[in-house]
Design a protein around this motif. Structure first.
Motif, PDB file in Angstrom:
ATOM      1  N   HIS A  49       0.541  -1.816   0.012  1.00  0.00           N
ATOM      2  CA  HIS A  49      -0.142   0.531   0.037  1.00  0.00           C
ATOM      3  C   HIS A  49       0.905   1.775   0.457  1.00  0.00           C
ATOM      4  N   GLY A  50       2.158   1.447  -0.229  1.00  0.00           N
ATOM      5  CA  GLY A  50       2.702   2.435  -0.713  1.00  0.00           C
ATOM      6  C   GLY A  50       3.567   2.593   0.169  1.00  0.00           C
ATOM      7  N   GLY A  51       3.849   1.672   1.442  1.00  0.00           N
ATOM      8  CA  GLY A  51       5.350   1.832   2.421  1.00  0.00           C
ATOM      9  C   GLY A  51       6.055   2.274   1.907  1.00  0.00           C
ATOM     10  N   LYS A  52       6.647   1.214   0.672  1.00  0.00           N
ATOM     11  CA  LYS A  52       8.463   1.388   0.372  1.00  0.00           C
ATOM     12  C   LYS A  52       8.452   2.031  -0.449  1.00  0.00           C
ATOM     13  N   SER A  53       7.258   3.099  -0.855  1.00  0.00           N
ATOM     14  CA  SER A  53       7.211   3.903  -2.074  1.00  0.00           C
ATOM     15  C   SER A  53       8.153   5.492  -1.027  1.00  0.00           C
ATOM     16  N   THR A  54       9.123   6.398  -1.662  1.00  0.00           N
ATOM     17  CA  THR A  54      10.081   7.143  -0.892  1.00  0.00           C
ATOM     18  C   THR A  54       9.456   8.921  -2.193  1.00  0.00           C
ATOM     19  N   GLY A  55       9.003   8.246  -3.357  1.00  0.00           N
ATOM     20  CA  GLY A  55       9.196   9.990  -3.528  1.00  0.00           C
ATOM     21  C   GLY A  55       9.996  10.636  -4.499  1.00  0.00           C
ATOM     22  N   PRO A  56      10.112  11.187  -5.333  1.00  0.00           N
ATOM     23  CA  PRO A  56      11.498  11.450  -5.211  1.00  0.00           C
ATOM     24  C   PRO A  56      11.904  12.453  -4.625  1.00  0.00           C
ATOM     25  N   ARG A  57      13.241  12.975  -5.034  1.00  0.00           N
ATOM     26  CA  ARG A  57      13.692  13.127  -3.475  1.00  0.00           C
ATOM     27  C   ARG A  57      14.942  14.416  -4.525  1.00  0.00           C
ATOM     28  N   THR A  58      15.174  13.958  -5.288  1.00  0.00           N
ATOM     29  CA  THR A  58      16.190  14.752  -5.879  1.00  0.00           C
ATOM     30  C   THR A  58      15.622  15.943  -6.671  1.00  0.00           C
ATOM     31  N   LYS A  62      12.538  15.843  -8.933  1.00  0.00           N
ATOM     32  CA  LYS A  62      10.728  16.947  -8.261  1.00  0.00           C
ATOM     33  C   LYS A  62      10.754  17.190  -9.786  1.00  0.00           C
ATOM     34  N   ALA A  63      11.646  17.913 -10.158  1.00  0.00           N
ATOM     35  CA  ALA A  63      11.046  18.301 -11.490  1.00  0.00           C
ATOM     36  C   ALA A  63       9.808  18.241 -12.980  1.00  0.00           C
ATOM     37  N   ALA A  64      10.651  16.712 -13.099  1.00  0.00           N
ATOM     38  CA  ALA A  64       9.903  15.929 -13.974  1.00  0.00           C
ATOM     39  C   ALA A  64       8.835  15.191 -13.268  1.00  0.00           C
TER      40      ALA A  64
END
Length: 101
Positions: A49-58, A62-64
């Motif tokens: 359910h998304g626990g391993k997701s970190t999202g964009p960090r650089t 984030k721009a992409a």
């Protein structure tokens, strides 16, 4: 005295054969029941359910992500603004033609 280590990690706290860990907080849309999987360490949801997701960090990541973000349907803000500019130019051309006739 020589100590031997097993290749399996010892449980943090086993009570009556169960592991003491946080449960996933995600709920099922269909039944309304909570997920029974253990939550990822430091998170409130499991890996499914998304626990391993970190999202964009650089900053590049984030721009992409911001460039790919859809506002409505299949149109991005950039495409909508370009369409608005083109339609404004077309309206001006039609007004000029209308007054020239």
């Amino acid at each position: 005295m020589k100590t031997t280590f097993s290749k399996f990690k010892e449980p943090r706290c086993a009570v009556f054969g169960r592991y003491d860990c946080n449960q996933c907080n995600a709920k099922s849309k269909r039944s309304g029941d909570r997920c029974r999987a253990p939550a990822v360490s430091g998170k409130s949801v499991c890996r499914m359910h998304g626990g391993k997701s970190t999202g964009p960090r650089t900053p590049e990541g984030k721009a992409a992500l911001a460039a790919r973000f859809l506002v409505h349907g299949t149109q991005t803000r950039r495409l909508r603004s370009l369409h608005r500019e083109y339609m404004g130019e077309i309206k001006q051309i039609f007004r000029r033609l209308k007054f020239d006739l």
